[in-house]
Scaffold this motif. Sequence first.
Motif, PDB file in Angstrom:
ATOM      1  N   SER A  96      14.190 -10.264  -1.649  1.00 11.34           N
ATOM      2  CA  SER A  96      14.005 -11.571  -1.000  1.00 11.34           C
ATOM      3  C   SER A  96      15.334 -12.069  -0.453  1.00 11.34           C
ATOM      4  CB  SER A  96      13.461 -12.596  -1.992  1.00 11.34           C
ATOM      5  OG  SER A  96      12.163 -12.254  -2.384  1.00 11.34           O
ATOM      6  N   THR A  97      15.293 -12.716   0.694  1.00  9.04           N
ATOM      7  CA  THR A  97      16.527 -13.235   1.289  1.00  9.04           C
ATOM      8  C   THR A  97      16.579 -14.756   1.208  1.00  9.04           C
ATOM      9  OG1 THR A  97      15.401 -13.114   3.412  1.00  9.04           O
ATOM     10  CG2 THR A  97      16.889 -11.317   2.884  1.00  9.04           C
ATOM     11  N   ASP A  98      15.550 -15.366   0.612  1.00  4.89           N
ATOM     12  CA  ASP A  98      15.573 -16.814   0.433  1.00  4.89           C
ATOM     13  C   ASP A  98      15.897 -17.124  -1.031  1.00  4.89           C
ATOM     14  OD1 ASP A  98      13.317 -16.050  -0.856  1.00  4.89           O
ATOM     15  OD2 ASP A  98      11.912 -17.231   0.328  1.00  4.89           O
ATOM     16  N   ASN A  99      15.444 -18.264  -1.527  1.00  5.39           N
ATOM     17  CA  ASN A  99      15.785 -18.676  -2.897  1.00  5.39           C
ATOM     18  C   ASN A  99      14.871 -18.113  -3.977  1.00  5.39           C
ATOM     19  OD1 ASN A  99      18.164 -20.149  -3.071  1.00  5.39           O
ATOM     20  ND2 ASN A  99      17.218 -21.851  -1.944  1.00  5.39           N
ATOM     21  N   THR A 100      13.992 -17.178  -3.609  1.00  3.66           N
ATOM     22  CA  THR A 100      13.013 -16.672  -4.564  1.00  3.66           C
ATOM     23  C   THR A 100      13.657 -16.177  -5.859  1.00  3.66           C
ATOM     24  OG1 THR A 100      11.557 -16.028  -2.766  1.00  3.66           O
ATOM     25  CG2 THR A 100      11.186 -14.984  -4.885  1.00  3.66           C
ATOM     26  N   LEU A 101      14.686 -15.350  -5.709  1.00  8.95           N
ATOM     27  CA  LEU A 101      15.301 -14.738  -6.886  1.00  8.95           C
ATOM     28  C   LEU A 101      15.868 -15.789  -7.831  1.00  8.95           C
ATOM     29  CD1 LEU A 101      15.938 -12.061  -8.280  1.00  8.95           C
ATOM     30  CD2 LEU A 101      18.105 -12.015  -7.054  1.00  8.95           C
ATOM     31  N   ALA A 102      16.567 -16.797  -7.258  1.00 12.51           N
ATOM     32  CA  ALA A 102      17.139 -17.855  -8.086  1.00 12.51           C
ATOM     33  C   ALA A 102      16.031 -18.595  -8.835  1.00 12.51           C
ATOM     34  CB  ALA A 102      17.918 -18.831  -7.220  1.00 12.51           C
ATOM     35  N   LYS A 103      14.931 -18.857  -8.134  1.00 14.23           N
ATOM     36  CA  LYS A 103      13.840 -19.614  -8.762  1.00 14.23           C
ATOM     37  C   LYS A 103      13.187 -18.838  -9.892  1.00 14.23           C
ATOM     38  CE  LYS A 103      12.840 -22.914  -5.212  1.00 14.23           C
ATOM     39  NZ  LYS A 103      11.958 -23.445  -4.187  1.00 14.23           N
ATOM     40  N   ILE A 104      12.937 -17.557  -9.677  1.00 10.61           N
ATOM     41  CA  ILE A 104      12.271 -16.814 -10.759  1.00 10.61           C
ATOM     42  C   ILE A 104      13.249 -16.508 -11.890  1.00 10.61           C
ATOM     43  CG2 ILE A 104      10.398 -15.871  -9.339  1.00 10.61           C
ATOM     44  CD1 ILE A 104      11.857 -13.305  -9.071  1.00 10.61           C
ATOM     45  N   THR A 105      14.542 -16.439 -11.567  1.00 12.26           N
ATOM     46  CA  THR A 105      15.529 -16.229 -12.632  1.00 12.26           C
ATOM     47  C   THR A 105      15.540 -17.420 -13.582  1.00 12.26           C
ATOM     48  OG1 THR A 105      16.865 -14.927 -11.110  1.00 12.26           O
ATOM     49  CG2 THR A 105      17.936 -15.647 -13.121  1.00 12.26           C
ATOM     50  N   THR A 106      15.436 -18.624 -13.021  1.00 13.71           N
ATOM     51  CA  THR A 106      15.360 -19.826 -13.860  1.00 13.71           C
ATOM     52  C   THR A 106      14.151 -19.753 -14.785  1.00 13.71           C
ATOM     53  OG1 THR A 106      16.240 -21.012 -11.969  1.00 13.71           O
ATOM     54  CG2 THR A 106      15.420 -22.342 -13.789  1.00 13.71           C
ATOM     55  N   LEU A 107      13.029 -19.310 -14.239  1.00 14.91           N
ATOM     56  CA  LEU A 107      11.821 -19.190 -15.066  1.00 14.91           C
ATOM     57  C   LEU A 107      12.020 -18.170 -16.177  1.00 14.91           C
ATOM     58  CD1 LEU A 107       8.799 -19.223 -12.572  1.00 14.91           C
ATOM     59  CD2 LEU A 107       9.416 -20.957 -14.252  1.00 14.91           C
ATOM     60  N   ALA A 108      12.662 -17.053 -15.831  1.00 20.84           N
ATOM     61  CA  ALA A 108      12.838 -15.981 -16.813  1.00 20.84           C
ATOM     62  C   ALA A 108      13.826 -16.384 -17.907  1.00 20.84           C
ATOM     63  CB  ALA A 108      13.306 -14.704 -16.119  1.00 20.84           C
ATOM     64  N   ASP A 109      14.729 -17.315 -17.585  1.00 17.89           N
ATOM     65  CA  ASP A 109      15.669 -17.796 -18.598  1.00 17.89           C
ATOM     66  C   ASP A 109      14.927 -18.478 -19.739  1.00 17.89           C
ATOM     67  OD1 ASP A 109      18.015 -16.917 -17.516  1.00 17.89           O
ATOM     68  OD2 ASP A 109      18.289 -18.678 -16.240  1.00 17.89           O
ATOM     69  N   ASP A 110      13.841 -19.172 -19.393  1.00 16.83           N
ATOM     70  CA  ASP A 110      13.103 -19.929 -20.405  1.00 16.83           C
ATOM     71  C   ASP A 110      11.973 -19.135 -21.035  1.00 16.83           C
ATOM     72  OD1 ASP A 110      14.679 -21.978 -19.528  1.00 16.83           O
ATOM     73  OD2 ASP A 110      13.147 -22.781 -18.152  1.00 16.83           O
ATOM     74  N   ASN A 111      11.666 -17.996 -20.503  1.00 14.44           N
ATOM     75  CA  ASN A 111      10.475 -17.280 -20.963  1.00 14.44           C
ATOM     76  C   ASN A 111      10.745 -15.779 -21.009  1.00 14.44           C
ATOM     77  OD1 ASN A 111       7.985 -16.143 -21.350  1.00 14.44           O
ATOM     78  ND2 ASN A 111       6.906 -17.562 -19.981  1.00 14.44           N
ATOM     79  N   LYS A 112      10.893 -15.276 -22.218  1.00 19.53           N
ATOM     80  CA  LYS A 112      11.292 -13.869 -22.368  1.00 19.53           C
ATOM     81  C   LYS A 112      10.182 -12.880 -21.996  1.00 19.53           C
ATOM     82  CE  LYS A 112      15.497 -14.564 -23.469  1.00 19.53           C
ATOM     83  NZ  LYS A 112      15.992 -15.200 -22.241  1.00 19.53           N
ATOM     84  N   GLU A 113       8.967 -13.404 -21.830  1.00 17.14           N
ATOM     85  CA  GLU A 113       7.896 -12.498 -21.399  1.00 17.14           C
ATOM     86  C   GLU A 113       8.031 -12.162 -19.923  1.00 17.14           C
ATOM     87  OE1 GLU A 113       4.467 -14.707 -22.454  1.00 17.14           O
ATOM     88  OE2 GLU A 113       4.683 -14.209 -24.579  1.00 17.14           O
ATOM     89  N   ILE A 114       8.794 -12.980 -19.216  1.00 12.32           N
ATOM     90  CA  ILE A 114       8.991 -12.733 -17.784  1.00 12.32           C
ATOM     91  C   ILE A 114      10.183 -11.820 -17.579  1.00 12.32           C
ATOM     92  CG2 ILE A 114       9.562 -13.786 -15.573  1.00 12.32           C
ATOM     93  CD1 ILE A 114       8.050 -16.212 -16.341  1.00 12.32           C
ATOM     94  N   LYS A 115       9.932 -10.698 -16.952  1.00  9.08           N
ATOM     95  CA  LYS A 115      11.007  -9.764 -16.656  1.00  9.08           C
ATOM     96  C   LYS A 115      11.179  -9.686 -15.152  1.00  9.08           C
ATOM     97  CE  LYS A 115       9.715  -7.373 -20.761  1.00  9.08           C
ATOM     98  NZ  LYS A 115       9.336  -6.153 -21.453  1.00  9.08           N
ATOM     99  N   ILE A 116      12.405  -9.574 -14.721  1.00 13.04           N
ATOM    100  CA  ILE A 116      12.641  -9.484 -13.279  1.00 13.04           C
ATOM    101  C   ILE A 116      13.222  -8.126 -12.938  1.00 13.04           C
ATOM    102  CG2 ILE A 116      13.908 -10.413 -11.318  1.00 13.04           C
ATOM    103  CD1 ILE A 116      13.866 -13.105 -12.726  1.00 13.04           C
ATOM    104  N   LEU A 117      12.535  -7.465 -12.047  1.00 15.45           N
ATOM    105  CA  LEU A 117      13.009  -6.189 -11.562  1.00 15.45           C
ATOM    106  C   LEU A 117      13.424  -6.447 -10.115  1.00 15.45           C
ATOM    107  CD1 LEU A 117      13.099  -3.197 -12.421  1.00 15.45           C
ATOM    108  CD2 LEU A 117      10.816  -2.946 -11.501  1.00 15.45           C
ATOM    109  N   ALA A 118      14.726  -6.494  -9.886  1.00 16.41           N
ATOM    110  CA  ALA A 118      15.195  -6.849  -8.546  1.00 16.41           C
ATOM    111  C   ALA A 118      15.556  -5.585  -7.775  1.00 16.41           C
ATOM    112  CB  ALA A 118      16.399  -7.781  -8.651  1.00 16.41           C
ATOM    113  N   LEU A 119      14.891  -5.369  -6.678  1.00 17.40           N
ATOM    114  CA  LEU A 119      15.250  -4.227  -5.844  1.00 17.40           C
ATOM    115  C   LEU A 119      16.479  -4.599  -5.011  1.00 17.40           C
ATOM    116  CD1 LEU A 119      11.770  -2.891  -4.647  1.00 17.40           C
ATOM    117  CD2 LEU A 119      12.927  -2.618  -6.842  1.00 17.40           C
TER     118      LEU A 119
END
Length: 323
Positions: A52-75
Amino acid sequence: MSLLSHKKLISIVVPIHNEEEGIVDFLSNKLLPAVNNIDSYKNEIILVDDGSTDNTLAKITTLADDNKEIKILALSRNFGKEAALSAGLQYAKGDAVITIDADGQQPPELIPKFIKKWEEGADIVTGVRDHYTKHGFIQKLGSKLFYKLLRKMGNKYTVPGSTDFRLISRLVVDEFNNLPEHNRITRGLIDWLGFNQEYIEYTYGVRMAGRPSYNMKKLTRLALDSFVSMSNTPLMFLGWLGAIITLLSGILGLFIIIQQYILGDPLGLYWNGAVQMTVFITFLIGIVLISQAITAQYISHIHADTQDRPLYIINKKNSKNLK
Ligand code: UDP
Ligand code: MG
């Protein structure tokens, strides 16, 4: 042993590309509540950020900080949805993996239904959209033709309206991960694998926010990109030229037949044999050009597979909560 350790794991894989407008709403208000409802399973949510070239990554990273079930695989860049899905399937550890779009067009509320079918013994549960209700006439016709052609061309496995909203059991995921080819359409390959398939019909919703990624601009850029980087592009160009030549000379040929032979030359043109032959040969040249372009397409796929380049590259720095 605690009861918890016996719980099976469900993985949810979400390919995401430039969804900053709707992604938080979708995850917090639709996907997470739906997933939290299935309390007889443990779950992991794998968000594949497809460059993603917009703020998507930052937004989902914030979510993943609070919720360990959320994993982010960033290409490391945009590899396209098919590659993003493949990456997610490779990393998913679940006994069953569910893939779902991030734009809310595929209703997460149906996830328990998918799980139920799997519990009843299905290896693959595919979401089929009742697309005939939602789309306009042209799209209806287009997708009907698409599936007709697909079948004619040898793919007997894909049910019309199949989408990437599906559940795949561990057994099938392992087989899928072993497939070597690079030009992959996830849907088609999974259908090709066989196994015990079930279908769930759903209404394809409207996007919650943002725009579909495959718009004209992106398609045009893609075309331009490949014009520079792919060696078969000139041949594809000739293919299109061929299509135009065939079409035009075909129309001209029909005109001659109807005007001169069926109607008896009311316009008084009388085009002689040499002209007719020229039109006919031009028609055939068009067909030859088209065939060449199709052959080039096959060769370029073989080329990509012999290169054996990885399908995607993970950006470890941006990924989160992965082991
Ligand atoms: N997507 C992706 N990579 C891309 C394009 C799209 O991961 O290069 C994701 C997108 O964020 C969405 C899903 O794939 O979650 C479906 O994309 P989109 O809604 O654009 O396609 P459509 O609904 O028209 O199939
Ligand atoms: Mg969509």
